[in-house]
Design a protein around this motif. Structure first.
Motif, PDB file in Angstrom:
ATOM      1  N   HIS A   9       0.836  -1.201   0.000  1.00  0.00           N
ATOM      2  CA  HIS A   9       0.000   0.000   0.000  1.00  0.00           C
ATOM      3  C   HIS A   9       0.875   1.257   0.000  1.00  0.00           C
ATOM      4  O   HIS A   9       0.636   2.182  -0.771  1.00  0.00           O
ATOM      5  CB  HIS A   9      -0.918  -0.032   1.226  1.00  0.00           C
ATOM      6  CG  HIS A   9      -1.946   1.060   1.216  1.00  0.00           C
ATOM      7  ND1 HIS A   9      -2.787   1.282   2.261  1.00  0.00           N
ATOM      8  CD2 HIS A   9      -2.259   2.012   0.284  1.00  0.00           C
ATOM      9  CE1 HIS A   9      -3.575   2.311   1.980  1.00  0.00           C
ATOM     10  NE2 HIS A   9      -3.272   2.767   0.789  1.00  0.00           N
ATOM     11  N   HIS A  57      -5.383   3.408  -7.707  1.00  0.00           N
ATOM     12  CA  HIS A  57      -5.590   3.568  -6.279  1.00  0.00           C
ATOM     13  C   HIS A  57      -6.160   4.953  -5.971  1.00  0.00           C
ATOM     14  O   HIS A  57      -6.999   5.098  -5.088  1.00  0.00           O
ATOM     15  CB  HIS A  57      -4.270   3.333  -5.534  1.00  0.00           C
ATOM     16  CG  HIS A  57      -4.459   3.269  -4.055  1.00  0.00           C
ATOM     17  ND1 HIS A  57      -5.200   2.280  -3.445  1.00  0.00           N
ATOM     18  CD2 HIS A  57      -4.039   4.077  -3.052  1.00  0.00           C
ATOM     19  CE1 HIS A  57      -5.219   2.484  -2.141  1.00  0.00           C
ATOM     20  NE2 HIS A  57      -4.524   3.575  -1.871  1.00  0.00           N
ATOM     21  N   HIS A  88      -6.690   7.740   6.542  1.00  0.00           N
ATOM     22  CA  HIS A  88      -5.792   7.498   5.406  1.00  0.00           C
ATOM     23  C   HIS A  88      -6.387   8.113   4.133  1.00  0.00           C
ATOM     24  O   HIS A  88      -5.685   8.776   3.365  1.00  0.00           O
ATOM     25  CB  HIS A  88      -5.533   6.006   5.195  1.00  0.00           C
ATOM     26  CG  HIS A  88      -4.833   5.741   3.902  1.00  0.00           C
ATOM     27  ND1 HIS A  88      -3.505   6.076   3.691  1.00  0.00           N
ATOM     28  CD2 HIS A  88      -5.285   5.249   2.711  1.00  0.00           C
ATOM     29  CE1 HIS A  88      -3.182   5.786   2.441  1.00  0.00           C
ATOM     30  NE2 HIS A  88      -4.236   5.288   1.822  1.00  0.00           N
ATOM     31  N   HIS A 147       0.667   3.697  -3.878  1.00  0.00           N
ATOM     32  CA  HIS A 147       0.744   5.159  -3.886  1.00  0.00           C
ATOM     33  C   HIS A 147       1.860   5.714  -4.758  1.00  0.00           C
ATOM     34  O   HIS A 147       1.984   6.923  -4.894  1.00  0.00           O
ATOM     35  CB  HIS A 147       0.886   5.689  -2.454  1.00  0.00           C
ATOM     36  CG  HIS A 147      -0.446   5.799  -1.766  1.00  0.00           C
ATOM     37  ND1 HIS A 147      -1.273   6.888  -1.916  1.00  0.00           N
ATOM     38  CD2 HIS A 147      -1.115   4.930  -0.973  1.00  0.00           C
ATOM     39  CE1 HIS A 147      -2.384   6.701  -1.232  1.00  0.00           C
ATOM     40  NE2 HIS A 147      -2.325   5.514  -0.652  1.00  0.00           N
TER      41      HIS A 147
END
Ligand SMILES: [Zn+2]
Ligand SMILES: [Zn+2]
Length: 188
Positions: free
Chosen positions: A57, A71, A152, A62
């Motif tokens: 992740h 994403h 997040h 990202h």
């Protein structure tokens, strides 16, 4: 990527079946005195998944072109059925987790590790779906996960990369503390 309704939910059957099949078949081929080792390998698999979940992740979802755009689409449209296609994740799991574990430790123990790892992934897709789609009452562990994942989404690439546990965010100091962030944004 944007998945069809069937493609999105097929993962639960695919991985539910894979985890159950691998769990039962590895346990059945392990002599009872070795069940302790089997359980240890299974637990190590789940734990390794949480590490992979954090790193994938943080660094892949990202930062890697193309994957990053997908994403971002999820970040912007949280309820859209966006995910990794089941066939792709399945090939990756087989080649990068099951096969090496099998070659190193054999079917019972290597397979138990792969089963634990895949079980971790199943928990991850379930929890991640749940925090975006289920009504979760305040108070429980799932609610805490929902809250930290919402942070997040809000602060984006600033922390809370772990979805099923905050453990690795604590280890790597990326746990978002709301008060700190507000102060940072206010320039204090
Ligand atoms: Zn999300
Ligand atoms: Zn993200």
């Amino acid at each position: 990527m944007q998945l069809s309704h069937t493609g999105y939910y097929a993962d639960y059957y695919l991985y539910g079946g894979a985890v159950a099949g691998l769990t039962i078949s590895t346990l059945a081929t392990t002599p009872i005195p070795d069940w302790g080792g089997w359980a240890l390998a299974y637990g190590a698999g789940i734990f390794s998944w949480t590490f992979a979940e954090y790193q994938l992740h943080r660094w892949i979802l990202h930062h890697v072109p193309y994957v990053k755009e997908m994403h971002e689409a999820h970040h912007h449209d949280q309820k859209a059925l966006i995910g990794t296609p089941g066939w792709l994740s399945f090939v990756l799991f087989t080649l990068l987790v099951f096969l090496p574990a099998y070659l190193i430790a054999g079917f019972s123990i290597g397979g138990a590790f792969a089963a634990g790892f895949t079980f971790g992934y199943l928990i991850y897709i379930t929890v991640h779906h749940g925090v975006h789609h289920w009504r979760i009452r305040p108070g429980g562990y799932l609610y805490r996960l929902k809250h930290r994942h919402a942070l997040h989404h809000h602060f984006d690439d600033m922390g809370n990369y772990g979805v099923i546990t905050s453990f690795w965010d604590r280890v790597f100091r990326t746990n978002i503390k709301v008060r700190d962030r507000r102060e940072a944004e206010a320039g204090n």
